[in-house]
Scaffold this motif. Sequence first.
Motif, PDB file in Angstrom:
ATOM      1  N   GLY A 126       0.818  -1.207   0.000  1.00 45.82           N
ATOM      2  CA  GLY A 126       0.000   0.000   0.000  1.00 45.82           C
ATOM      3  C   GLY A 126       0.850   1.254   0.000  1.00 45.82           C
ATOM      4  O   GLY A 126       0.572   2.217  -0.721  1.00 45.82           O
ATOM      5  N   GLY A 127       1.936   1.237   0.799  1.00 46.66           N
ATOM      6  CA  GLY A 127       2.823   2.395   0.855  1.00 46.66           C
ATOM      7  C   GLY A 127       3.581   2.611  -0.448  1.00 46.66           C
ATOM      8  O   GLY A 127       3.825   3.751  -0.858  1.00 46.66           O
ATOM      9  N   PHE A 128       3.957   1.524  -1.120  1.00 42.67           N
ATOM     10  CA  PHE A 128       4.668   1.641  -2.400  1.00 42.67           C
ATOM     11  C   PHE A 128       3.758   2.248  -3.464  1.00 42.67           C
ATOM     12  O   PHE A 128       4.175   3.092  -4.264  1.00 42.67           O
ATOM     13  CB  PHE A 128       5.170   0.272  -2.845  1.00 42.67           C
ATOM     14  CG  PHE A 128       5.899   0.286  -4.163  1.00 42.67           C
ATOM     15  CD1 PHE A 128       7.162   0.824  -4.270  1.00 42.67           C
ATOM     16  CD2 PHE A 128       5.288  -0.224  -5.306  1.00 42.67           C
ATOM     17  CE1 PHE A 128       7.832   0.840  -5.495  1.00 42.67           C
ATOM     18  CE2 PHE A 128       5.942  -0.214  -6.522  1.00 42.67           C
ATOM     19  CZ  PHE A 128       7.226   0.328  -6.613  1.00 42.67           C
ATOM     20  N   ILE A 129       2.476   1.836  -3.427  1.00 45.36           N
ATOM     21  CA  ILE A 129       1.517   2.361  -4.408  1.00 45.36           C
ATOM     22  C   ILE A 129       1.253   3.847  -4.168  1.00 45.36           C
ATOM     23  O   ILE A 129       1.179   4.643  -5.120  1.00 45.36           O
ATOM     24  CB  ILE A 129       0.203   1.559  -4.348  1.00 45.36           C
ATOM     25  CG1 ILE A 129       0.437   0.120  -4.818  1.00 45.36           C
ATOM     26  CG2 ILE A 129      -0.887   2.217  -5.190  1.00 45.36           C
ATOM     27  CD1 ILE A 129      -0.756  -0.797  -4.641  1.00 45.36           C
ATOM     28  N   THR A 130       1.124   4.243  -2.899  1.00 47.06           N
ATOM     29  CA  THR A 130       0.819   5.645  -2.584  1.00 47.06           C
ATOM     30  C   THR A 130       2.058   6.528  -2.551  1.00 47.06           C
ATOM     31  O   THR A 130       1.947   7.752  -2.479  1.00 47.06           O
ATOM     32  CB  THR A 130       0.121   5.735  -1.218  1.00 47.06           C
ATOM     33  OG1 THR A 130       1.000   5.220  -0.190  1.00 47.06           O
ATOM     34  CG2 THR A 130      -1.191   4.961  -1.220  1.00 47.06           C
ATOM     35  N   GLY A 131       3.242   5.910  -2.573  1.00 44.81           N
ATOM     36  CA  GLY A 131       4.469   6.683  -2.529  1.00 44.81           C
ATOM     37  C   GLY A 131       4.984   6.949  -1.127  1.00 44.81           C
ATOM     38  O   GLY A 131       6.030   7.597  -0.950  1.00 44.81           O
ATOM     39  N   GLU A 132       4.313   6.435  -0.140  1.00 47.12           N
ATOM     40  CA  GLU A 132       4.743   6.641   1.251  1.00 47.12           C
ATOM     41  C   GLU A 132       5.945   5.786   1.606  1.00 47.12           C
ATOM     42  O   GLU A 132       6.783   6.170   2.432  1.00 47.12           O
ATOM     43  CB  GLU A 132       3.579   6.332   2.203  1.00 47.12           C
ATOM     44  CG  GLU A 132       3.900   6.524   3.680  1.00 47.12           C
ATOM     45  CD  GLU A 132       2.704   6.264   4.568  1.00 47.12           C
ATOM     46  OE1 GLU A 132       2.912   5.806   5.709  1.00 47.12           O
ATOM     47  OE2 GLU A 132       1.556   6.522   4.146  1.00 47.12           O
ATOM     48  N   VAL A 133       6.072   4.616   0.970  1.00 43.19           N
ATOM     49  CA  VAL A 133       7.153   3.676   1.272  1.00 43.19           C
ATOM     50  C   VAL A 133       8.003   3.477   0.027  1.00 43.19           C
ATOM     51  O   VAL A 133       7.477   3.095  -1.026  1.00 43.19           O
ATOM     52  CB  VAL A 133       6.575   2.320   1.746  1.00 43.19           C
ATOM     53  CG1 VAL A 133       7.704   1.334   2.024  1.00 43.19           C
ATOM     54  CG2 VAL A 133       5.705   2.507   2.981  1.00 43.19           C
ATOM     55  N   PRO A 134       9.316   3.702   0.132  1.00 40.57           N
ATOM     56  CA  PRO A 134      10.191   3.477  -1.032  1.00 40.57           C
ATOM     57  C   PRO A 134      10.409   1.987  -1.256  1.00 40.57           C
ATOM     58  O   PRO A 134      10.234   1.169  -0.353  1.00 40.57           O
ATOM     59  CB  PRO A 134      11.491   4.175  -0.622  1.00 40.57           C
ATOM     60  CG  PRO A 134      11.499   4.110   0.868  1.00 40.57           C
ATOM     61  CD  PRO A 134      10.067   4.252   1.295  1.00 40.57           C
ATOM     62  N   LEU A 135      10.799   1.640  -2.468  1.00 44.76           N
ATOM     63  CA  LEU A 135      11.091   0.249  -2.791  1.00 44.76           C
ATOM     64  C   LEU A 135      12.272  -0.229  -1.964  1.00 44.76           C
ATOM     65  O   LEU A 135      13.314   0.424  -1.898  1.00 44.76           O
ATOM     66  CB  LEU A 135      11.411   0.103  -4.285  1.00 44.76           C
ATOM     67  CG  LEU A 135      11.725  -1.318  -4.773  1.00 44.76           C
ATOM     68  CD1 LEU A 135      10.514  -2.223  -4.605  1.00 44.76           C
ATOM     69  CD2 LEU A 135      12.170  -1.293  -6.236  1.00 44.76           C
TER      70      LEU A 135
END
Length: 723
Positions: free
Chosen positions: A676-685
């Motif tokens: 979810g964070g990767f999709i929203t940009g909150e969590v980096p890869l």
Amino acid sequence: MGIKIALAGNPNSGKTTLFNALTGSNQFVGNWPGVTVEKKEGRLKDQKDVTITDLPGIYSLSPYTLEEVVARNYLIQERPDAILNIVDGTNLERNLYLTTQLLELGIPVVVAVNMIDVVKKNGDQIHLQPLAEALSCEVVAISALKQTGIKEAAALAVQLAQTHKALPPGHRFSSNVETVLDQIITQLPSDIPLAMQRFYAIKLFERDDKIASTMSAAVNVEALTKKTEEKLDEDAESIITNERYNFISSIIHQCYAKKNKSRMSVSDQIDSIVTNRWLALPIFIAVMALVYAVSMGGWSVSIGTLGTDWANDVLFGEWVPGMVGTFLDTMGVGGWLASLIQDGIVAGVGAVLGFVPQMLVLFFLLCILEDIGYMARIAFIMDRIFRRFGLSGKSFIPMLVATGCGVPGIMASRTIEQDRDRKMTIMTTGFIPCGAKMPIIGLFAGALFNNSAWVATSAYFIGVAAVILSGILLKKFKLFAGDPAPFVMELPAYHIPSASNVLRGTWERGWSFIKRAGTIILLSSIVLWFLQGYGFVNGVFQAVEDNNQSLLALIGNAVAWIFYPLGWIGDMGWKATVATMTGLIAKEEVVNTFAVLYHYSGELSEAGNEIWALVAADFTALSAYSFMIFNLLCAPCFAAMGAIKREMNNPKWTLGAIGYMCGFAYAAAMIVYQIGGFITGEVPLSLFTVVAAVLLAGLIYLLIRPYKESKTLQVELKETAKI
């Protein structure tokens, strides 16, 4: 010596309502000796020498379930002085099957035809005198819900118990069967009481192994049974079953007059909508959303939230801390002791008790749904769904009970006959949000989601989804492979809820929560206060102002790294970790821990107070949802773990169940946060994102992988007491 009366009847016949009405508060609950089935006993009102034993709800005395084993063992071994058999007057034919068996035990029986008010409302008639003559026992009409006729029924049972008057059963089988039964009776051991000889003969004819194992080797009925089976072209058990229903059908025509056989009853008309194949699930979702909106939402109709706001802001935010502070000042108490009382006990316990109004409203609404008969329909509806995923509809009953508390929910799994289905239900029941988890939902829904009722509703359905996914996953493994247990349930007629039943159920569930606040939570609040208030500074053990230097922070930081992939990072990481750890003591402790860590003496409220701002500052919406998911799905409280241990009765299975719940919760929370964070940009890869993607792919693979073929498993019902 006192009089013992057994209360027997089908499930949903109104037996529990009658038991509560006859005994009032004179009840004591435990387990049957050596068996994990609840035993209820009570003293008859105004007659303390009369004990009423509420037997488990059963359909027959053929021991296919543990409840039937318990009931039959009690009736045969304990030999109560009388049986009060409660039957549902709206479904007389189905209920009389058990009656015919009870009459064969040689114990005085009083048949109480319940729901007579509903029968009359439908325009139907039950002629009691012909029914009594046909059965050769006393028959009375009652309404357990309205408490009419119940005193007369109890008095009649007491009178028969005192006289020990038991008439031979009025029903007779066909001549072919009666001839065989007479021959079997001549072979019975002399120690079999005369009044019970017919019962034993029937059971031997049916090849009841539990009965046969207690008989002398001289009793040989195989040839007699086989000859009768060949003559009638049926197996022995089916012959007896058909004979019973033939007798019941013959007396129904004489005793039961239905006004309009073709017209659908009101209950049937309602069921045509609420149990409709397409409408049932949307209606259920809407009903549960309304329940959570009223009890926990942020709307004008959310009376539970209004009560909690007042309890937190006024009662535990101003009144209690103010009164305690005044008392401490008057007594000259200050320093660490005053801090312990205000910051530890008042803040911790008050933070949890503040959510009591929400939970009481939730329990009240659920009790209403149960009492009117809707929840029984939900079990029927969910059976259609659950069976597709490898679970029985019976699994829904424990999950329904678990909405109040996980302990009785886990214990309710005893009603499931098949061992593998029962174990799977135990492993998944803890996923359902219980009352103790409601404060967690309420805290985060208010702090980060603007008191959204959908957050609370989604928490419930996350639990249901976890159960369904687990059913699919576990059925792919050999230990759980096989068809789910069949689900048979009587759907009671809809009726107006009983105020006493609803209030009793609400109070029992709410009081169990309050008691925990005064015991476990009180003790843990003191321990938490000490751990977060003291620590080592420059190598010296002392009181600390910054709880980042506390013993609690030391413990939390030591294990917080485990939860980094879930988004619990920074100063919030160790706090979230500690809150989760204390949640194992009792789930209410999660909120209590945050109250202590944020140094607010009883001022934890729902209406935009300081702790909400601090929680919102520490968590993002995504990490908060990750925290909620993990704490809703992970291992339950210690009390529920103890219930798992008792029900599993095996250390390996207990550890396996707890380990599965924790692993599933961790994987679900990690997938939600990382993907979810990767999709929203909150969590980096990162590596954790890749691991989460692998977990998601593995989960999808297990879900779509075909079931392995499994041999039919024959799970024998284990009796703890041989007849």
